[in-house]
Design a protein around this motif. Structure first.
Motif, PDB file in Angstrom:
ATOM      1  N   UNK A 258      17.520 -52.853  12.244  1.00 48.18           N
ATOM      2  CA  UNK A 258      18.348 -53.636  11.310  1.00 48.18           C
ATOM      3  C   UNK A 258      19.722 -52.996  11.141  1.00 48.18           C
ATOM      4  N   UNK A 259      19.751 -51.675  11.082  1.00 47.98           N
ATOM      5  CA  UNK A 259      21.004 -50.959  10.872  1.00 47.98           C
ATOM      6  C   UNK A 259      21.990 -51.232  12.007  1.00 47.98           C
ATOM      7  N   UNK A 260      21.462 -51.343  13.225  1.00 52.35           N
ATOM      8  CA  UNK A 260      22.317 -51.590  14.388  1.00 52.35           C
ATOM      9  C   UNK A 260      22.448 -53.074  14.727  1.00 52.35           C
ATOM     10  N   UNK A 261      21.979 -53.946  13.830  1.00 58.01           N
ATOM     11  CA  UNK A 261      22.187 -55.376  14.014  1.00 58.01           C
ATOM     12  C   UNK A 261      21.288 -56.017  15.044  1.00 58.01           C
ATOM     13  N   UNK A 262      20.132 -55.419  15.309  1.00 54.53           N
ATOM     14  CA  UNK A 262      19.183 -55.988  16.277  1.00 54.53           C
ATOM     15  C   UNK A 262      18.377 -57.082  15.585  1.00 54.53           C
ATOM     16  N   UNK A 263      18.717 -58.335  15.860  1.00 54.89           N
ATOM     17  CA  UNK A 263      18.085 -59.467  15.166  1.00 54.89           C
ATOM     18  C   UNK A 263      16.704 -59.789  15.709  1.00 54.89           C
ATOM     19  N   UNK A 264      16.311 -59.146  16.816  1.00 54.23           N
ATOM     20  CA  UNK A 264      14.979 -59.390  17.382  1.00 54.23           C
ATOM     21  C   UNK A 264      13.948 -58.421  16.811  1.00 54.23           C
ATOM     22  N   UNK A 265      14.351 -57.631  15.834  1.00 55.49           N
ATOM     23  CA  UNK A 265      13.501 -56.559  15.339  1.00 55.49           C
ATOM     24  C   UNK A 265      12.205 -57.079  14.712  1.00 55.49           C
ATOM     25  N   UNK A 266      11.141 -56.308  14.928  1.00 51.39           N
ATOM     26  CA  UNK A 266       9.842 -56.608  14.332  1.00 51.39           C
ATOM     27  C   UNK A 266       9.146 -55.280  14.056  1.00 51.39           C
ATOM     28  N   UNK A 267       8.097 -55.308  13.234  1.00 53.75           N
ATOM     29  CA  UNK A 267       7.357 -54.080  12.952  1.00 53.75           C
ATOM     30  C   UNK A 267       6.851 -53.459  14.251  1.00 53.75           C
ATOM     31  N   UNK A 268       6.958 -52.125  14.346  1.00 56.80           N
ATOM     32  CA  UNK A 268       6.569 -51.451  15.587  1.00 56.80           C
ATOM     33  C   UNK A 268       5.066 -51.266  15.703  1.00 56.80           C
ATOM     34  N   UNK A 269       4.388 -51.137  14.567  1.00 61.09           N
ATOM     35  CA  UNK A 269       2.932 -50.964  14.588  1.00 61.09           C
ATOM     36  C   UNK A 269       2.474 -49.541  14.817  1.00 61.09           C
ATOM     37  N   UNK A 270       3.411 -48.606  15.111  1.00 62.59           N
ATOM     38  CA  UNK A 270       2.967 -47.239  15.432  1.00 62.59           C
ATOM     39  C   UNK A 270       3.676 -46.164  14.606  1.00 62.59           C
ATOM     40  N   UNK A 271       4.633 -46.529  13.739  1.00 61.22           N
ATOM     41  CA  UNK A 271       5.258 -45.509  12.886  1.00 61.22           C
ATOM     42  C   UNK A 271       4.276 -45.127  11.778  1.00 61.22           C
ATOM     43  N   UNK A 272       4.595 -44.093  11.023  1.00 59.32           N
ATOM     44  CA  UNK A 272       3.660 -43.632   9.993  1.00 59.32           C
ATOM     45  C   UNK A 272       3.384 -44.708   8.950  1.00 59.32           C
ATOM     46  N   UNK A 273       4.382 -45.514   8.586  1.00 55.22           N
ATOM     47  CA  UNK A 273       4.177 -46.536   7.557  1.00 55.22           C
ATOM     48  C   UNK A 273       3.373 -47.721   8.083  1.00 55.22           C
ATOM     49  N   UNK A 274       3.606 -48.094   9.346  1.00 57.38           N
ATOM     50  CA  UNK A 274       2.799 -49.172   9.939  1.00 57.38           C
ATOM     51  C   UNK A 274       1.338 -48.745  10.059  1.00 57.38           C
ATOM     52  N   UNK A 275       1.092 -47.494  10.455  1.00 54.47           N
ATOM     53  CA  UNK A 275      -0.284 -46.997  10.578  1.00 54.47           C
ATOM     54  C   UNK A 275      -0.961 -46.931   9.215  1.00 54.47           C
ATOM     55  N   UNK A 276      -0.199 -46.497   8.190  1.00 53.99           N
ATOM     56  CA  UNK A 276      -0.751 -46.441   6.835  1.00 53.99           C
ATOM     57  C   UNK A 276      -1.098 -47.838   6.337  1.00 53.99           C
ATOM     58  N   UNK A 277      -0.256 -48.803   6.663  1.00 51.72           N
ATOM     59  CA  UNK A 277      -0.517 -50.194   6.266  1.00 51.72           C
ATOM     60  C   UNK A 277      -1.803 -50.708   6.910  1.00 51.72           C
ATOM     61  N   UNK A 278      -1.992 -50.396   8.184  1.00 49.73           N
ATOM     62  CA  UNK A 278      -3.214 -50.829   8.877  1.00 49.73           C
ATOM     63  C   UNK A 278      -4.443 -50.162   8.288  1.00 49.73           C
ATOM     64  N   UNK A 279      -4.313 -48.874   7.917  1.00 52.08           N
ATOM     65  CA  UNK A 279      -5.448 -48.177   7.307  1.00 52.08           C
ATOM     66  C   UNK A 279      -5.843 -48.830   5.987  1.00 52.08           C
ATOM     67  N   UNK A 280      -4.810 -49.173   5.189  1.00 53.99           N
ATOM     68  CA  UNK A 280      -5.101 -49.816   3.902  1.00 53.99           C
ATOM     69  C   UNK A 280      -5.769 -51.174   4.101  1.00 53.99           C
ATOM     70  N   UNK A 281      -5.293 -51.905   5.095  1.00 57.72           N
ATOM     71  CA  UNK A 281      -5.869 -53.227   5.355  1.00 57.72           C
ATOM     72  C   UNK A 281      -7.318 -53.111   5.803  1.00 57.72           C
ATOM     73  N   UNK A 282      -7.610 -52.124   6.664  1.00 61.86           N
ATOM     74  CA  UNK A 282      -8.997 -51.929   7.108  1.00 61.86           C
ATOM     75  C   UNK A 282      -9.887 -51.510   5.948  1.00 61.86           C
TER      76      UNK A 282
END
Length: 646
Positions: A549-573
């Motif tokens: 987002x900072x560099x203006x990439x409009x195609x951006x989506x969640x990566x699924x592998x950063x610490x926050x994405x992994x924590x989100x998946x753990x909470x969901x499970x």
């Protein structure tokens, strides 16, 4: 044209397909369109101008401030049988003259040139006689006064375009915000706006932020648990040396790297790390230019960068081979205040900037009214020590002086010997008559080099030896003798940064730093600090998404592998596993136990670390751990860490 580009790429570089964004950029270039290419670090930027020129013919002028990379690119192209030359401040006039002649009369395909060379008359006269088919501008954010690394010498590229009116330009950068991108196109006089953005996503790079007041313990966990080579970035030279020793005592293969080391030693350490003889490099941000190592598995920032631009560039040195790698930022509770204090200490007042300008001129012994386009070796550490100045404040002052067009400080590089005659021509004639042992060397120098009575001139001691018939050591001895006799001022060949004066030295009171420029620069520096801090303090949004987002990439989506994405998946499970038992004591216990198992599946942790990671009641966590140990689902390793029994 696509087939031709692929054929050239396979013939010279061995690739049979394009990387994301490369094809679109290359086709735009071959169509003669001015193009701004925004590509991530390691995205194959150099091929986007090299391949089209080899496919279409002509000469490509590549403007770049990175002399180390310039030399590396020239060497690589020559190894492939492609004629390439470089022109920069570290060369003698003879070397520059020969390189430019080869571009006019020879078969040179690529001319790499430092931006400060563009202003010289010898370059401007020759370039109009070259068959230029493309102008490539690397690190194009340097032309924007709002970029994080603005260099006034880049503004001369617009003048070069006037000399080459029908030649398209390809501007390349890996770190331009929307505002900077618009400024780049305006300053390069684009015929029409044309931005090609590659995705700034790094699908294999897992970003993480670790909040801890024990950074050393966190670093040890990373280097113990992530196999493969890595980089640990520190802010200071002393910190590098101390951390390298700490890691070495813990049994790791490690070296340190910073600008205070001799050049040969830096080269040796980088080669040992690149070849795999050393696993971990602890370094300041001086380590980065010219790194060509694809299998870096982790980059740890022990201290925070000044901006997301520099963080993205440095973190992006991990995982260029496409395999899973990690970029970890360590943050303590004191970091925000430390950065704010550093910012205040480093950003100088206007009066301080003027005072530092005066000290810089005195340091290189430059008189008022002299110095237009002159260049001098410059040792930042020696200058700061001699004048009792903080390096950060001097660096900030030099950037403001650069931004206002007074001088430019280049990176450290090899510099030729330089001389300046201190006596008049009449006195020199008398010396030649009286000192027969010096007559021949003086006549040789005067025959080879012009302007030696008015300014420091680069000389080639080997060339003088060849023409005079002396050996190189004897030439150096004679030059030193004339130096001691005050006939000349002599700077032997050395390796250092170069201070290049874009204007003659002015009286200190005449130095004008635009208030708008000053305030705007301070505002932008503050914003960059704040964006870096927001990235570090963010605990909800995907790390990769924040950077994109900072560099203006409009195609951006969640990566699924950063610490926050992994924590989100753990909470969901965990939530899914506890749904049938919702709002019951049994359900809460089951959910906590599943969270513990999921957490330990990712990393082995001590009981204390587990409580910090899960952020639950420590008593409940301890009870759940005891139950899982009793059931044989987890155990305690010799290191004291809890491990999952699969």
């Amino acid at each position: 044209m696509r087939r031709r580009l692929l054929a050239v790429m396979e013939k010279y570089w061995g690739y049979n397909d394009f990387r994301p964004g490369q094809e679109q950029i290359m086709l735009a270039v071959t169509e003669g369109r001015d193009t701004l290419a925004l590509m991530p670090t390691g995205g194959g930027k150099s091929l986007t101008y090299q391949v089209p020129v080899m496919a279409r013919g002509g000469l490509c002028i590549v403007v770049t401030p990175l002399i180390a990379l310039m030399k590396d690119q020239v060497d690589r192209l020559r190894r492939m049988g492609i004629a390439a030359v470089a022109v920069h401040s570290g060369q003698s006039y003879t070397q520059i003259d020969m390189a430019l002649d080869n571009c006019v009369y020879g078969d040179v395909r690529f001319l790499y040139v430092a931006p400060e060379r563009l202003a010289t008359e010898v370059f401007r006269l020759r370039v109009q006689r070259m068959k230029v088919s493309l102008l490539a501008v690397d690190e194009a954010h340097c032309i924007s006064q709002w970029g994080y690394d603005f260099r006034p010498s880049y503004l001369r590229i617009a003048e070069l375009r006037k000399l080459l009116p029908d030649v398209p330009v390809l501007a390349l950068t890996a770190s331009a915000t929307g505002m900077v991108a618009e400024d780049i196109m305006q300053r390069l006089d684009f015929a029409e706006p044309n931005i090609i953005r590659s995705s700034f996503a790094r699908p294999n790079l897992s970003y993480a932020v670790r909040h801890t007041d024990d950074k050393q313990e966190q670093l040890m966990r990373i280097v113990d648990n992530v196999p493969g080579s890595g980089i640990v970035y520190m802010r200071t030279r002393e910190g590098c040396e101390q951390m390298a020793e700490t890691l070495r005592q813990a049994g790791h293969s490690v070296a340190f790297y910073h600008a205070g080391l001799p050049h040969a030693e830096r080269d040796m350490r980088q080669e040992e790390w690149t070849s795999g003889k050393v696993r971990i490099m602890v370094a300041t941000n001086a380590f980065g230019m010219g790194i060509d190592k694809a299998d870096v598995r982790f980059v740890v920032h022990y201290t925070m960068c000044d901006s997301l631009e520099s963080y993205y560039q440095e973190a992006g040195r991990a995982g260029r081979d496409g395999r899973r790698s990690y970029a970890v930022l360590l943050v303590s509770s004191e970091d925000r205040h430390r950065i704010e204090r550093r910012f205040e200490a480093e950003f100088p007042t206007l009066e301080t900037v003027k005072a530092i300008y005066e000290k810089l001129c005195d340091y290189v012994q430059l008189a008022v009214g002299d110095g237009l386009y002159a260049s001098f070796p410059f040792n930042m550490r020696e200058f700061c020590s001699r004048n009792h100045l903080f390096a950060g404040k001097v660096t900030a002052a030099i950037k403001l002086l650069q931004q206002n067009g007074y001088l430019t400080l280049t990176e450290e590089m090899e510099n030729p010997a330089r001389i300046l005659f201190c006596v008049s021509r009449d006195d020199l004639y008398r010396i030649r008559v009286e000192r027969n042992d010096l007559d021949h060397i003086i006549r040789t120098v005067l025959r080879l080099y012009n302007g030696v009575f008015t300014d420091f001139r680069p000389i080639d001691e080997r060339e003088i030896a060849t023409v005079s018939g002396y050996t190189v050591p004897h030439v150096k001895e004679l030059l030193k003798r004339m130096w001691q006799m005050r006939i000349i001022r002599y700077i032997p060949s050395n390796r250092s940064a170069i201070l290049f004066f874009d204007e003659e030295r002015l009286p200190t009171n005449d130095i004008y730093i635009s208030p708008d420029t000053y305030l705007r620069r301070k505002q932008l520096m503050t914003e960059r600090f704040e964006n870096m801090l927001r990235y570090a303090e963010n605990d909800t949004q995907c790390r990769s998404l924040v950077l994109q987002d900072y560099f203006g990439d409009e195609t951006a989506d969640d990566c699924g592998i950063c610490d926050l994405c992994l924590e989100k998946r753990r909470r969901e499970r965990a939530a899914a596993a506890s749904t049938p038992l919702k709002n019951t004591p049994e359900g809460n216990r089951s959910s906590l136990r599943q969270t513990i198992l999921d957490t330990l599946r990712a990393n082995s942790l001590t009981g204390k670390e587990l409580c910090r990671e899960i952020k639950s009641d420590p008593t409940a966590v301890a009870a759940a751990v005891d139950a899982l140990v009793a059931e044989g689902k987890i155990s305690t390793a010799a290191s004291g860490k809890l491990i999952l029994i699969e």
